[in-house]
Design a protein around this motif. Sequence first.
Motif, PDB file in Angstrom:
ATOM      1  N   ILE A   1       0.848  -1.193   0.000  1.00 45.99           N
ATOM      2  CA  ILE A   1       0.000   0.000   0.000  1.00 45.99           C
ATOM      3  C   ILE A   1       0.881   1.241   0.000  1.00 45.99           C
ATOM      4  O   ILE A   1       1.748   1.403   0.847  1.00 45.99           O
ATOM      5  CB  ILE A   1      -0.937  -0.003   1.226  1.00 45.99           C
ATOM      6  N   GLU A   2       0.667   2.123  -0.971  1.00 46.86           N
ATOM      7  CA  GLU A   2       1.459   3.348  -1.111  1.00 46.86           C
ATOM      8  C   GLU A   2       0.762   4.476  -0.360  1.00 46.86           C
ATOM      9  O   GLU A   2      -0.367   4.853  -0.677  1.00 46.86           O
ATOM     10  CB  GLU A   2       1.598   3.724  -2.590  1.00 46.86           C
ATOM     11  N   ILE A   3       1.425   5.003   0.653  1.00 52.74           N
ATOM     12  CA  ILE A   3       0.832   6.080   1.450  1.00 52.74           C
ATOM     13  C   ILE A   3       1.530   7.403   1.216  1.00 52.74           C
ATOM     14  O   ILE A   3       0.974   8.462   1.472  1.00 52.74           O
ATOM     15  CB  ILE A   3       0.858   5.701   2.948  1.00 52.74           C
ATOM     16  N   GLY A   4       2.753   7.380   0.707  1.00 52.51           N
ATOM     17  CA  GLY A   4       3.490   8.609   0.451  1.00 52.51           C
ATOM     18  C   GLY A   4       4.924   8.478   0.937  1.00 52.51           C
ATOM     19  O   GLY A   4       5.299   7.501   1.590  1.00 52.51           O
ATOM     20  N   VAL A   5       5.737   9.493   0.628  1.00 55.13           N
ATOM     21  CA  VAL A   5       7.154   9.455   0.981  1.00 55.13           C
ATOM     22  C   VAL A   5       7.313   9.355   2.496  1.00 55.13           C
ATOM     23  O   VAL A   5       6.776  10.180   3.243  1.00 55.13           O
ATOM     24  CB  VAL A   5       7.868  10.708   0.459  1.00 55.13           C
ATOM     25  N   GLY A   6       8.061   8.348   2.960  1.00 53.25           N
ATOM     26  CA  GLY A   6       8.311   8.175   4.381  1.00 53.25           C
ATOM     27  C   GLY A   6       7.148   7.618   5.163  1.00 53.25           C
ATOM     28  O   GLY A   6       7.249   7.438   6.377  1.00 53.25           O
ATOM     29  N   GLY A   7       6.034   7.329   4.506  1.00 49.01           N
ATOM     30  CA  GLY A   7       4.857   6.833   5.206  1.00 49.01           C
ATOM     31  C   GLY A   7       4.754   5.325   5.154  1.00 49.01           C
ATOM     32  O   GLY A   7       5.313   4.676   4.273  1.00 49.01           O
ATOM     33  N   PHE A   8       4.030   4.753   6.107  1.00 46.81           N
ATOM     34  CA  PHE A   8       3.809   3.316   6.126  1.00 46.81           C
ATOM     35  C   PHE A   8       2.612   3.003   7.016  1.00 46.81           C
ATOM     36  O   PHE A   8       2.075   3.875   7.707  1.00 46.81           O
ATOM     37  CB  PHE A   8       5.054   2.562   6.620  1.00 46.81           C
ATOM     38  N   ILE A   9       2.195   1.741   6.963  1.00 45.95           N
ATOM     39  CA  ILE A   9       1.058   1.255   7.743  1.00 45.95           C
ATOM     40  C   ILE A   9       1.553   0.174   8.686  1.00 45.95           C
ATOM     41  O   ILE A   9       2.368  -0.669   8.299  1.00 45.95           O
ATOM     42  CB  ILE A   9      -0.042   0.700   6.819  1.00 45.95           C
ATOM     43  N   TYR A  10       1.072   0.208   9.919  1.00 40.55           N
ATOM     44  CA  TYR A  10       1.391  -0.894  10.824  1.00 40.55           C
ATOM     45  C   TYR A  10       0.122  -1.358  11.536  1.00 40.55           C
ATOM     46  O   TYR A  10      -0.890  -0.633  11.592  1.00 40.55           O
ATOM     47  CB  TYR A  10       2.498  -0.529  11.804  1.00 40.55           C
ATOM     48  N   VAL A  11       0.177  -2.594  12.066  1.00 34.39           N
ATOM     49  CA  VAL A  11      -0.979  -3.243  12.679  1.00 34.39           C
ATOM     50  C   VAL A  11      -0.645  -3.547  14.133  1.00 34.39           C
ATOM     51  O   VAL A  11       0.469  -3.995  14.447  1.00 34.39           O
ATOM     52  CB  VAL A  11      -1.335  -4.548  11.937  1.00 34.39           C
ATOM     53  N   VAL A  12      -1.601  -3.294  15.015  1.00 32.51           N
ATOM     54  CA  VAL A  12      -1.443  -3.641  16.430  1.00 32.51           C
ATOM     55  C   VAL A  12      -2.549  -4.601  16.834  1.00 32.51           C
ATOM     56  O   VAL A  12      -3.648  -4.597  16.252  1.00 32.51           O
ATOM     57  CB  VAL A  12      -1.479  -2.385  17.318  1.00 32.51           C
ATOM     58  N   ASP A  13      -2.238  -5.445  17.832  1.00 28.60           N
ATOM     59  CA  ASP A  13      -3.252  -6.381  18.323  1.00 28.60           C
ATOM     60  C   ASP A  13      -4.070  -5.734  19.429  1.00 28.60           C
ATOM     61  O   ASP A  13      -3.944  -4.534  19.717  1.00 28.60           O
ATOM     62  CB  ASP A  13      -2.589  -7.677  18.785  1.00 28.60           C
TER      63      ASP A  13
END
Length: 580
Positions: free
Chosen positions: A205-217
């Motif tokens: 998934i492309e969110i932008g420069v320096g961006g990312f997605i993470y998941v928590v429980d």
Amino acid sequence: MEITDHKMKGAGLIKAKRLGLFYVLLIGILSLFIFLAVQSYQSIDEELTESVLSRRLTIAELSATTLSEKFDRMVDVGVALATRVQFRKLIAEGKWAEAAEILKDVVSDFPFIERVHLTSLDGIKMAELPILASGIGISYAHRDWYHNVSRNWEPYISPVFERYALPRHNLFVVAIPIKDSAQNPLGILVMHIDMEKSFTWISQIEIGVGGFIYVVDSKGQLASHPRFPAQGEIMNYSEVPSVQYVLQGQKGVGYIYNHIEKEHRVAAYAPVKFGWGVIAQQPIETAFEFKNKQLNRVLTGYILVFFFCMLVLWLIVHVLRQRWRAEKDQQMVIELEQRVAERTRQLENANKELESFSYSVSHDLRSPLRAIEGFSLILEEDYGKKLDAEGQRLLSVVKDNARKMSMLIDDLLSFSRLGRQGIKSVEINMEALVNDVLEEMRMQHDLQRVKLVEHPLPAAKGDRALLRQVWFNLFSNAVKYSSERSAPIIEWGGYGDEAEIVYYVKDNGVGFDMQYYDKLFSVFQRLHRAEDFAGTGIGLAIIKRIITRHGGRVWAEGKVNEGAVFYFTLPRKELHDEQL
């Protein structure tokens, strides 16, 4: 004399009052401009900020929806396994090993499942796949998943934890209660889920420069994060504000400081089923980079407009002062005459520029072509013998294409003058013209896999260059919109009666919906998305213009995913220049 002085003083006082009112008016206009500019700037700032935030929130929501769907699929798989009739019967009879044998292909059939084990109602492991040494008989009554499943005997997805069995690594489980036909619990089906295989889609998934997605429980622990490996120390993010919000079931977006990663970020968060959550974040600098550039452009524009307005106001004041100071009306007349003379000169220059437009376009476009042709000739004469067969062929292609480009420029210029000039009507061998078009298309497109079906084409009268453009546009559309077919077919032909000749081009491409037919031949109107098929939307409009100038008609028939047929007619009776 006194009366004259009094009149002069009165006139001066009136002029002073008028000048004062004028300055007040200018200050009011300037203040209004500044106020409106500030309001507009703030409004644009708010809109761009909202756009940035809403995009990140949309990404977080879509990611959360996708993860929820994947959790649903995991649960559905587990429920489907736990409700098999023979499986439940063996569990009820206490034949745990035989029941596990029924599930022997689960790990290979579902790559995200690492292993499966069966436990009794009190949390004792009774069977497992694959089988590990000394694995049977272990109690899982202390595990989080056991407490949650045994509370109301409903499916549950656990937080991330490190398993006991070797090799020890991080995972989470999907726990499904096994029930008999009367919905009485018999045991628990526990599926160990491979985290790396379950969350690979997030990195795409492309969110932008320096961006990312993470998941928590559900405990705020990291289940997937691009900066931390899935296998290693389980990172606790429960103190991060965005994680706290999502653990409370909230969704939103804002500016949040991540004390673990030591950075201010734009963070969007959305909850997922079973208490999990998704956070999409990006550094504030890069998230608002485009917005800041846009605001800088707006601010620069406002500054330029402001200085331009100031310049205009200064000029107005200057002109008014000159007029007020003028003692003779003749000076004003001279000034007006000069302005009229300047406007007249500008109009004359504009007319000359309009008259020379066609020549300038033709000359400017032909100059580089003449250079190409000239240097190609020099290359052929001086170095032709040094070139191999492929070099000779390529040189010939350059010369031919330069010649065709020159012809295309002439054709376009002639077409632009159609409203004022007559069409050069000649007798046309339509089959030869179509073959010429196909030869050119073979140089631009791979037609080897296209089945070309030719039918007789009656000869006609018309402008050869313009009709060639009609055929080229029709074949280009047919090739483009049938390119996704495994076996594209393009068919063409013609027939006629005493009044007119009908020509057609047919393909088996994507076709079109006839309810949008009225847009088909309009300029810049497209029935397909530009991302799917390239083009400007003017090709069919050009066809209609050319055929209409020839006194013919254009129409089309099509069905979605069943292809299309485009028709045009040419009158048998040659039109005179005044008709064209």
